[in-house]
Write a protein that holds these residues in place. Structure first.
Motif, PDB file in Angstrom:
ATOM      1  N   ARG A   1      -6.139   5.847   4.968  1.00 18.05           N
ATOM      2  CA  ARG A   1      -6.893   6.167   3.973  1.00 18.05           C
ATOM      3  C   ARG A   1      -8.333   5.455   3.946  1.00 18.05           C
ATOM      4  O   ARG A   1      -9.541   5.829   3.740  1.00 18.05           O
ATOM      5  CB  ARG A   1      -6.182   6.260   2.670  1.00 18.05           C
ATOM      6  CG  ARG A   1      -5.532   7.067   2.138  1.00 18.05           C
ATOM      7  CD  ARG A   1      -4.617   6.793   0.951  1.00 18.05           C
ATOM      8  NE  ARG A   1      -3.731   5.725   1.146  1.00 18.05           N
ATOM      9  CZ  ARG A   1      -3.047   5.276   0.380  1.00 18.05           C
ATOM     10  NH1 ARG A   1      -3.274   5.341  -0.845  1.00 18.05           N
ATOM     11  NH2 ARG A   1      -2.181   4.283   0.803  1.00 18.05           N
TER      12      ARG A   1
ATOM     13  N   LYS B   1      -7.415  -2.113   7.494  1.00 17.03           N
ATOM     14  CA  LYS B   1      -8.137  -2.683   6.336  1.00 17.03           C
ATOM     15  C   LYS B   1      -7.533  -4.185   6.269  1.00 17.03           C
ATOM     16  O   LYS B   1      -8.469  -4.962   5.614  1.00 17.03           O
ATOM     17  CB  LYS B   1      -7.734  -1.886   5.100  1.00 17.03           C
ATOM     18  CG  LYS B   1      -6.278  -1.947   4.787  1.00 17.03           C
ATOM     19  CD  LYS B   1      -5.724  -0.932   3.634  1.00 17.03           C
ATOM     20  CE  LYS B   1      -4.527  -0.876   3.180  1.00 17.03           C
ATOM     21  NZ  LYS B   1      -4.151   0.064   2.327  1.00 17.03           N
TER      22      LYS B   1
ATOM     23  N   ASP C   1      -2.444  -5.369   0.966  1.00 14.65           N
ATOM     24  CA  ASP C   1      -3.769  -5.091   0.271  1.00 14.65           C
ATOM     25  C   ASP C   1      -3.988  -5.599  -0.833  1.00 14.65           C
ATOM     26  O   ASP C   1      -4.647  -4.598  -1.661  1.00 14.65           O
ATOM     27  CB  ASP C   1      -4.084  -3.626   0.755  1.00 14.65           C
ATOM     28  CG  ASP C   1      -2.782  -2.804   0.114  1.00 14.65           C
ATOM     29  OD1 ASP C   1      -2.212  -3.201  -0.623  1.00 14.65           O
ATOM     30  OD2 ASP C   1      -3.008  -1.384   0.111  1.00 14.65           O
TER      31      ASP C   1
ATOM     32  N   ASN D   1      -4.429  -2.673  -5.331  1.00 14.21           N
ATOM     33  CA  ASN D   1      -4.431  -2.733  -3.931  1.00 14.21           C
ATOM     34  C   ASN D   1      -5.723  -1.769  -3.427  1.00 14.21           C
ATOM     35  O   ASN D   1      -5.948  -0.975  -3.944  1.00 14.21           O
ATOM     36  CB  ASN D   1      -3.180  -2.235  -3.588  1.00 14.21           C
ATOM     37  CG  ASN D   1      -2.676  -0.717  -3.920  1.00 14.21           C
ATOM     38  OD1 ASN D   1      -2.837   0.108  -3.006  1.00 14.21           O
ATOM     39  ND2 ASN D   1      -2.220  -0.706  -5.392  1.00 14.21           N
ATOM     40  N   VAL D   2      -5.957  -2.261  -2.240  1.00 11.03           N
ATOM     41  CA  VAL D   2      -7.133  -1.571  -1.633  1.00 11.03           C
ATOM     42  C   VAL D   2      -6.586  -0.442  -0.655  1.00 11.03           C
ATOM     43  O   VAL D   2      -6.062  -0.766   0.227  1.00 11.03           O
ATOM     44  CB  VAL D   2      -8.147  -2.653  -0.946  1.00 11.03           C
ATOM     45  CG1 VAL D   2      -9.174  -1.929  -0.089  1.00 11.03           C
ATOM     46  CG2 VAL D   2      -8.581  -3.599  -1.900  1.00 11.03           C
ATOM     47  N   ASN D   3      -6.859   0.887  -1.119  1.00 12.18           N
ATOM     48  CA  ASN D   3      -6.622   1.844  -0.285  1.00 12.18           C
ATOM     49  C   ASN D   3      -7.833   2.652   0.509  1.00 12.18           C
ATOM     50  O   ASN D   3      -7.629   3.094   1.609  1.00 12.18           O
ATOM     51  CB  ASN D   3      -5.636   2.778  -0.857  1.00 12.18           C
ATOM     52  CG  ASN D   3      -4.216   2.211  -1.285  1.00 12.18           C
ATOM     53  OD1 ASN D   3      -3.606   1.517  -0.701  1.00 12.18           O
ATOM     54  ND2 ASN D   3      -4.054   2.343  -2.783  1.00 12.18           N
TER      55      ASN D   3
END
Ligand code: GTP
Ligand code: MG
Length: 201
Positions: free
Chosen positions: A13, A18, A92, A178-180
């Motif tokens: 994504r 990431k 993340d 969380n970083v998606n």
């Protein structure tokens, strides 16, 4: 207690790796690790990598264990538990709240259950911010053999203890952030004071 960080994902994504993506010069994964290091109940950190990224992750100065399954979160948790009881988070999660982690580990130690998992009042679970015992690994093994990789279902069908999120300080909820996607990075902007006071603005 071991703090296990799942770090074997592909970041589809996000569109690339990431966890090594730098925010103000610092890789996303390092934010997560530093927060986890601040938890008093965590005395050892292990990164659960894929075969492909294991070498790179060694630079972070913690043990790296390779996830041979690569079936998603359940496989990462299964791999982490081969080392003993563990508090498991996703790599993340840069806004982890150390006090919240300590709270969960304490509850886990008191409850003597196979897992202790935060739960929202609508029933939604936070399996990648939870404590698991090595006995839960045997339970997962059965499910992995039958290719049932749904971690939430596994937890629900175990004798887990739950931590009701809405009863806890509201400020602790950012721990789940969380970083998606790249869009998620924007949500970090106003929040950061502890790690990089000025640079993220
Ligand atoms: N060891 C291991 N880690 C995983 C696996 N799948 C995801 N992760 C990690 O678990 C965390 C949460 O997963 P996601 O947010 O879905 O991250 P992702 O899989 O890299 O991203 P997407 O491809 O966009 O889903 C991330 O830190 C991932 O690196 C896996 O099969 N094994
Ligand atoms: Mg995520």
């Amino acid at each position: 207690m071991i703090g296990a960080v799942l770090a074997g994902g592909r970041g589809r994504r996000f569109g690339g790796d990431k966890l090594l993506f730098r925010i103000s010069g610092k890789p996303l994964l390092l934010y997560t690790i530093e927060r986890l290091e601040q938890a008093e109940k965590i005395d050892e950190i292990v990164l659960v990598a894929s075969k492909e990224n294991a070498e790179k992750l060694r630079d972070f100065g913690h043990d790296v264990v390779v996830d041979e399954l690569m079936i998603g979160p359940m496989g990462g948790i299964f791999t982490a538990l081969s080392l003993g009881d563990a508090f498991v988070v996703a790599g993340d999660m840069p806004l982890l709240v150390p006090e919240f982690i300590d709270f969960i580990v304490e509850r886990f130690e008191e409850a003597k259950k196979p897992a202790c998992v935060p739960r929202w009042s609508n029933g939604y679970l936070e399996p990648l911010h939870a404590a698991y015992s090595s006995s839960f690994r045997d339970f997962l093994e059965e499910r992995i053999k039958s290719r049932n990789y749904a971690i939430n279902q596994a937890i629900r069908e175990s004798d887990a203890c739950y931590i009701e999120i809405e009863k806890l300080p509201e400020g602790w909820r950012e721990s789940f952030f969380n970083v998606n996607t790249r869009e998620d990075l924007r949500r970090l902007t106003p929040l950061r004071t502890r790690d990089n006071p000025d640079t993220l603005r």
